[in-house]
Design an enzyme around this catalytic site. Sequence first.
Site, PDB file in Angstrom:
ATOM      1  N   THR A  75      44.971  37.557  39.347  1.00 54.44           N
ATOM      2  CA  THR A  75      45.022  38.747  38.488  1.00 54.44           C
ATOM      3  C   THR A  75      44.402  39.902  39.262  1.00 54.44           C
ATOM      4  OG1 THR A  75      44.892  37.432  36.459  1.00 54.44           O
ATOM      5  CG2 THR A  75      44.295  39.734  36.254  1.00 54.44           C
ATOM      6  N   ARG A 131      50.950  41.697  26.984  1.00 55.92           N
ATOM      7  CA  ARG A 131      50.977  40.280  27.362  1.00 55.92           C
ATOM      8  C   ARG A 131      52.407  39.745  27.321  1.00 55.92           C
ATOM      9  NH1 ARG A 131      48.507  36.298  30.199  1.00 55.92           N
ATOM     10  NH2 ARG A 131      47.687  34.567  28.960  1.00 55.92           N
ATOM     11  N   GLY A 172      40.861  34.580  35.678  1.00 53.82           N
ATOM     12  CA  GLY A 172      41.106  33.592  34.633  1.00 53.82           C
ATOM     13  C   GLY A 172      40.009  33.635  33.592  1.00 53.82           C
ATOM     14  N   SER A 220      44.704  34.896  26.405  1.00 53.97           N
ATOM     15  CA  SER A 220      44.245  35.394  27.700  1.00 53.97           C
ATOM     16  C   SER A 220      42.735  35.598  27.676  1.00 53.97           C
ATOM     17  CB  SER A 220      44.926  36.724  28.026  1.00 53.97           C
ATOM     18  OG  SER A 220      44.351  37.319  29.178  1.00 53.97           O
ATOM     19  N   SER A 221      42.143  35.634  28.867  1.00 51.62           N
ATOM     20  CA  SER A 221      40.722  35.966  29.007  1.00 51.62           C
ATOM     21  C   SER A 221      40.502  37.365  29.563  1.00 51.62           C
ATOM     22  CB  SER A 221      40.035  34.953  29.928  1.00 51.62           C
ATOM     23  OG  SER A 221      40.033  33.672  29.363  1.00 51.62           O
TER      24      SER A 221
END
Length: 618
Positions: free
Chosen positions: A416, A112, A501, A479-480
């Site tokens: 993403t 990340r 997301g 984050s997911s």
Amino acid sequence: MTHVRRQLAAVAAAFALGATSVGIASPASADPRETEKTATATGYDGAVSTVDPEASAAAIEVLKKGGNAADAAVAAAATLGVTEPYSAGIGGGGYFVFYDARTGKVGTIDGRETAPAAMPNDAFIDPATGKPYPFTPQLVTSGVSVGVPGTPATWERALERWGSMDLGDALRPAIKVATRGFVVDETFRQQTKDNQARFSNFTSTKDLFLPGGQAPAVGSVFQNHDLAATYRLLAKEGTDAFYGGKLATEIAATVKAPPKVAKPTLPVPVGFMTAKDLADYKVVDQDPTHMTYRGYDVYGMAPSSSGGTTVGEALNILAPFNLSEMKATDALHHYFEASSLAFADRGKYVGDPAFVKVPTQALLDPAFGKERSCLIDPAAAAKKPVAPGDVANYDGACPTSAAPLAKESDTENISTTNLTVADKWGNVVEYTLTIEQTGGSGIVVPGRGFLLNNELTDFSTVYDAADPNRIQPGKRPRSSMSPTIIVKDGAPFLALGSPGGSTIITTVLQTIINRVDLGMSISEALAAPRAAPRNGTTVSSEPAFIDAYGPALESLGHDLVPAGDAFTSAAEIGAATAIEFGDGGKLTAVSEPTRRGGGSAMVVSDHGQGPGKGPKPK
């Protein structure tokens, strides 16, 4: 097959009907470009699923040459940086999950992005007004939104831990694609057009992605020689060339002084990144989250991602209920309520564990999940938002205790990308990577061919000392991303993940429920229409889901609204990939039949030779 299985499987099959293959004819070439998309592929000796046929072909090329799943995953990810540059690339970060067939263990890498060391708590406040910058497009299109990228370090670390190739070898397919170009499809063109107003603010971005001021035409060939040169640099010198030296200086300078056009239409707040921030960046090796559900071992990504804890907790909440014997509406109602309860706890407790004490063990405790399940009324939806549970005081019995409601706003974007890879030795990779917004920050590093992320907008916009996701220097935003590997009786059963997301969590959760509880095949489970219950007053849902289940669920008190965001007209949720593992080494790779233009599933061979000796994790 039960009533709910028949009903949901029928809807999934209808949703996927006629969408197994999509393609664009490529120009004549001595080196044919990959354009055909196949949603499901079944075979042996290795498999891959991504959103893009060039990336899937890169992974297959590596597997056929004797590389393992880690090698192939890096090759595919690097190629996605070429063909899906608005979703991922070396200017971003992500989470890498690896199942080691030799040891039977799962390991992860947290790659990340991090906030610069000089990042102030009020970084998202406009000094001219004293109020937060408007989130979109002002805040996301900025230097201040850019986190220190983790993707190159993730690739290098994954190859060090588990690969058989060096970084240079793994980058070869991506360098080839960047040099000879790929065929522009409607998705790439539309994403460019969606970002045209943002991209037009930067000279470097406009020159690369808006040649002549327009989005590239469908069917044209898009080349990125600057990115090919950047990849060659990394192939020669390793990631030291990214986190140090001239390139690091250029990245930091781009963040602190974005290359704006003479008359920008957006304010473009500048960032705080320095070359030292890049030099100091480190990925984190950590254990996965782990819980059991219906006899399956479910492994996910631990914080700083909230994916593993939230998916795992929701499954624990659902564990006391026999979803397979329910009507479709009742099963989905339980899914909605369990997801909302888990999201309430996510907002209250989860952040970067280097800065926040995250109660991961409690969140994944079956007793805590059972206690939270007491709050599900089978006949009516709870008023949203529901309160978090009390992780310091639970015993698995009803009634339950509650904690104060968390202050939370959803700032994660739907972009993403995700990929799934398996090799003939039984190793598995699930990897989710991103630059956040579709198009990231909108800023291309001049002469380097890649976009920088806007990941720092995943922090809460307004600083609150009680918020686990508050802005802090050096911190990873929550984050997911939910790369997930499921093991049954000591062997891989299913690997899956998705972009989207905060809807990543619901996409992965709903797909697991579809496959494990509701009896769908993995192709049906992934293709089925989706809804994303996240503890809000409304539930973002795909039109096909609303058509199939809306009236019945609304009669229980759920308010379903069409999915979509400010950057795209597509009412879609996620763009998942998966591989299921069958008997005798049989692999079923599955990608999206229609979402994001359809994905690309491939296998190494139709008739396998079974597991053999070869490259193993180090």
